[in-house]
Scaffold this motif. Sequence first.
Motif, PDB file in Angstrom:
ATOM      1  N   GLU A 188       0.833  -1.207   0.000  1.00  9.85           N
ATOM      2  CA  GLU A 188       0.000   0.000   0.000  1.00  9.85           C
ATOM      3  C   GLU A 188       0.865   1.254   0.000  1.00  9.85           C
ATOM      4  O   GLU A 188       0.645   2.181  -0.798  1.00  9.85           O
ATOM      5  CB  GLU A 188      -0.911  -0.008   1.227  1.00  9.85           C
ATOM      6  CG  GLU A 188      -1.782   1.231   1.351  1.00  9.85           C
ATOM      7  CD  GLU A 188      -2.506   1.291   2.683  1.00  9.85           C
ATOM      8  OE1 GLU A 188      -3.596   1.885   2.731  1.00  9.85           O
ATOM      9  OE2 GLU A 188      -1.979   0.750   3.682  1.00  9.85           O
ATOM     10  N   GLU A 189       1.850   1.290   0.867  1.00  7.23           N
ATOM     11  CA  GLU A 189       2.731   2.449   0.950  1.00  7.23           C
ATOM     12  C   GLU A 189       3.518   2.631  -0.344  1.00  7.23           C
ATOM     13  O   GLU A 189       3.718   3.752  -0.817  1.00  7.23           O
ATOM     14  CB  GLU A 189       3.687   2.286   2.134  1.00  7.23           C
ATOM     15  CG  GLU A 189       4.656   3.441   2.323  1.00  7.23           C
ATOM     16  CD  GLU A 189       3.963   4.776   2.534  1.00  7.23           C
ATOM     17  OE1 GLU A 189       4.523   5.811   2.103  1.00  7.23           O
ATOM     18  OE2 GLU A 189       2.852   4.791   3.113  1.00  7.23           O
ATOM     19  N   GLN A 190       3.943   1.524  -0.924  1.00  6.27           N
ATOM     20  CA  GLN A 190       4.713   1.607  -2.166  1.00  6.27           C
ATOM     21  C   GLN A 190       3.846   2.105  -3.321  1.00  6.27           C
ATOM     22  O   GLN A 190       4.299   2.912  -4.145  1.00  6.27           O
ATOM     23  CB  GLN A 190       5.317   0.240  -2.493  1.00  6.27           C
ATOM     24  CG  GLN A 190       6.265   0.235  -3.682  1.00  6.27           C
ATOM     25  CD  GLN A 190       7.603   0.899  -3.391  1.00  6.27           C
ATOM     26  OE1 GLN A 190       7.771   1.559  -2.362  1.00  6.27           O
ATOM     27  NE2 GLN A 190       8.555   0.734  -4.288  1.00  6.27           N
ATOM     28  N   PHE A 191       2.608   1.640  -3.395  1.00  6.33           N
ATOM     29  CA  PHE A 191       1.704   2.135  -4.441  1.00  6.33           C
ATOM     30  C   PHE A 191       1.480   3.637  -4.284  1.00  6.33           C
ATOM     31  O   PHE A 191       1.475   4.383  -5.274  1.00  6.33           O
ATOM     32  CB  PHE A 191       0.364   1.393  -4.397  1.00  6.33           C
ATOM     33  CG  PHE A 191       0.312   0.166  -5.263  1.00  6.33           C
ATOM     34  CD1 PHE A 191       0.265   0.267  -6.644  1.00  6.33           C
ATOM     35  CD2 PHE A 191       0.315  -1.103  -4.697  1.00  6.33           C
ATOM     36  CE1 PHE A 191       0.222  -0.863  -7.452  1.00  6.33           C
ATOM     37  CE2 PHE A 191       0.270  -2.244  -5.491  1.00  6.33           C
ATOM     38  CZ  PHE A 191       0.225  -2.127  -6.874  1.00  6.33           C
ATOM     39  N   ARG A 192       1.289   4.083  -3.057  1.00  6.48           N
ATOM     40  CA  ARG A 192       1.091   5.518  -2.842  1.00  6.48           C
ATOM     41  C   ARG A 192       2.322   6.306  -3.288  1.00  6.48           C
ATOM     42  O   ARG A 192       2.210   7.339  -3.961  1.00  6.48           O
ATOM     43  CB  ARG A 192       0.786   5.801  -1.366  1.00  6.48           C
ATOM     44  CG  ARG A 192      -0.550   5.269  -0.894  1.00  6.48           C
ATOM     45  CD  ARG A 192      -0.945   5.812   0.475  1.00  6.48           C
ATOM     46  NE  ARG A 192      -2.118   5.124   0.980  1.00  6.48           N
ATOM     47  CZ  ARG A 192      -3.363   5.378   0.606  1.00  6.48           C
ATOM     48  NH1 ARG A 192      -3.595   6.328  -0.284  1.00  6.48           N
ATOM     49  NH2 ARG A 192      -4.373   4.702   1.118  1.00  6.48           N
ATOM     50  N   ARG A 193       3.486   5.813  -2.932  1.00  5.46           N
ATOM     51  CA  ARG A 193       4.720   6.517  -3.275  1.00  5.46           C
ATOM     52  C   ARG A 193       4.899   6.604  -4.788  1.00  5.46           C
ATOM     53  O   ARG A 193       5.195   7.679  -5.330  1.00  5.46           O
ATOM     54  CB  ARG A 193       5.923   5.804  -2.647  1.00  5.46           C
ATOM     55  CG  ARG A 193       7.244   6.543  -2.821  1.00  5.46           C
ATOM     56  CD  ARG A 193       8.424   5.694  -2.405  1.00  5.46           C
ATOM     57  NE  ARG A 193       8.622   4.565  -3.306  1.00  5.46           N
ATOM     58  CZ  ARG A 193       9.191   4.674  -4.518  1.00  5.46           C
ATOM     59  NH1 ARG A 193       9.593   5.851  -4.967  1.00  5.46           N
ATOM     60  NH2 ARG A 193       9.349   3.603  -5.266  1.00  5.46           N
ATOM     61  N   VAL A 194       4.711   5.479  -5.477  1.00  6.97           N
ATOM     62  CA  VAL A 194       4.926   5.458  -6.924  1.00  6.97           C
ATOM     63  C   VAL A 194       3.884   6.308  -7.647  1.00  6.97           C
ATOM     64  O   VAL A 194       4.212   7.089  -8.550  1.00  6.97           O
ATOM     65  CB  VAL A 194       4.912   4.009  -7.456  1.00  6.97           C
ATOM     66  CG1 VAL A 194       4.974   3.997  -8.980  1.00  6.97           C
ATOM     67  CG2 VAL A 194       6.075   3.215  -6.873  1.00  6.97           C
ATOM     68  N   LEU A 195       2.617   6.176  -7.262  1.00  9.64           N
ATOM     69  CA  LEU A 195       1.570   6.955  -7.925  1.00  9.64           C
ATOM     70  C   LEU A 195       1.756   8.450  -7.695  1.00  9.64           C
ATOM     71  O   LEU A 195       1.594   9.260  -8.621  1.00  9.64           O
ATOM     72  CB  LEU A 195       0.192   6.504  -7.434  1.00  9.64           C
ATOM     73  CG  LEU A 195      -0.282   5.153  -7.984  1.00  9.64           C
ATOM     74  CD1 LEU A 195      -1.462   4.626  -7.177  1.00  9.64           C
ATOM     75  CD2 LEU A 195      -0.670   5.265  -9.457  1.00  9.64           C
ATOM     76  N   GLU A 196       2.101   8.823  -6.465  1.00 14.38           N
ATOM     77  CA  GLU A 196       2.330  10.243  -6.178  1.00 14.38           C
ATOM     78  C   GLU A 196       3.483  10.778  -7.024  1.00 14.38           C
ATOM     79  O   GLU A 196       3.447  11.921  -7.492  1.00 14.38           O
ATOM     80  CB  GLU A 196       2.630  10.434  -4.687  1.00 14.38           C
ATOM     81  CG  GLU A 196       1.478  10.071  -3.746  1.00 14.38           C
ATOM     82  CD  GLU A 196       0.461  11.186  -3.575  1.00 14.38           C
ATOM     83  OE1 GLU A 196       0.707  12.291  -4.096  1.00 14.38           O
ATOM     84  OE2 GLU A 196      -0.571  10.943  -2.923  1.00 14.38           O
TER      85      GLU A 196
END
Length: 299
Positions: A188-196
């Motif tokens: 979840e944290e990685q998806f947020r980081r990459v999408l941002e």
Amino acid sequence: MPEGLPLDHDHPLNGTMAAYAQQIVICTGQRDWRSRIEDDGKDQHWGELVRGLKNLMGRGGPYADPFNNVMVTNSSLPPTSTGPLSPGAASAFLFPSFKYFPSIPVGVTKFAKTNADLSTFVRAFLLPTQLSPMMETLPEPRHSELLRKPELASEFPDAVDIQYSPVILICGHGGRDMRCGVMAPILEEQFRRVLESKGISTPVGTGSGNFDSPDRAHIGLISHIGGHKYAGNVIVYIPKRMKYGDSPVPHPLAGKGIWYGRIEPKHVEGVVEETILGGRVLSDHFRGGIDYDGSILRL
């Protein structure tokens, strides 16, 4: 991974997604649940929604149909807290219809013919538009009862059509199996980081003004969807009007839900670049998929 709970790196993933007609993703605002989600949320409207749906559509229920598999899934996505029905209502997403319902009544009343209740919602959105040939032999009254009533959709005027914002769901049901429970928060944290980093915001709430826009994605942890041994399990839903990059060309996966397994943090950039932005399926991780019309996708 937790001791005694190994991951399966050998079994082919393609075809490991169980076929389903629709998935209703209930907004609980909670990040984990009991093993049986119907045993959770005893004092919460979202818990009443889970139990109500299972009572209406599960075995022995008035709308039970073994050929209409509607997945009832809890999510960490927060519910909408305002609205005329909020005192006795819960919020949920529905796929592959790509709808968000901020206020679904959780009760079933004897006045359902004049007041919208949970059975109204089921008849408006969750029943099939056509019965399986195996069900066609039912007596006509029963036949009609099990078919969707699209005209009832008008009873839910606050429903939102999700047209632009992709939705990423990550199995994080630690109360059921810790393999997903351990992996999901990291993903979840990685998806947020990459999408941002790609200019796509991932706010946690559902009430902001750009709820559905090309520069926003919804990310949530969800309850058991099968295949803990394939953790991390990720579902990516791509709305029908999402575009292919900056061009006006429709997204190749528009209107589809893509299921992936064995997703690790190192794979997240590829899921975002290739699938969410590029419209390409990662065959090595593909478990299955569903199209907007409910047809099942296999490679």
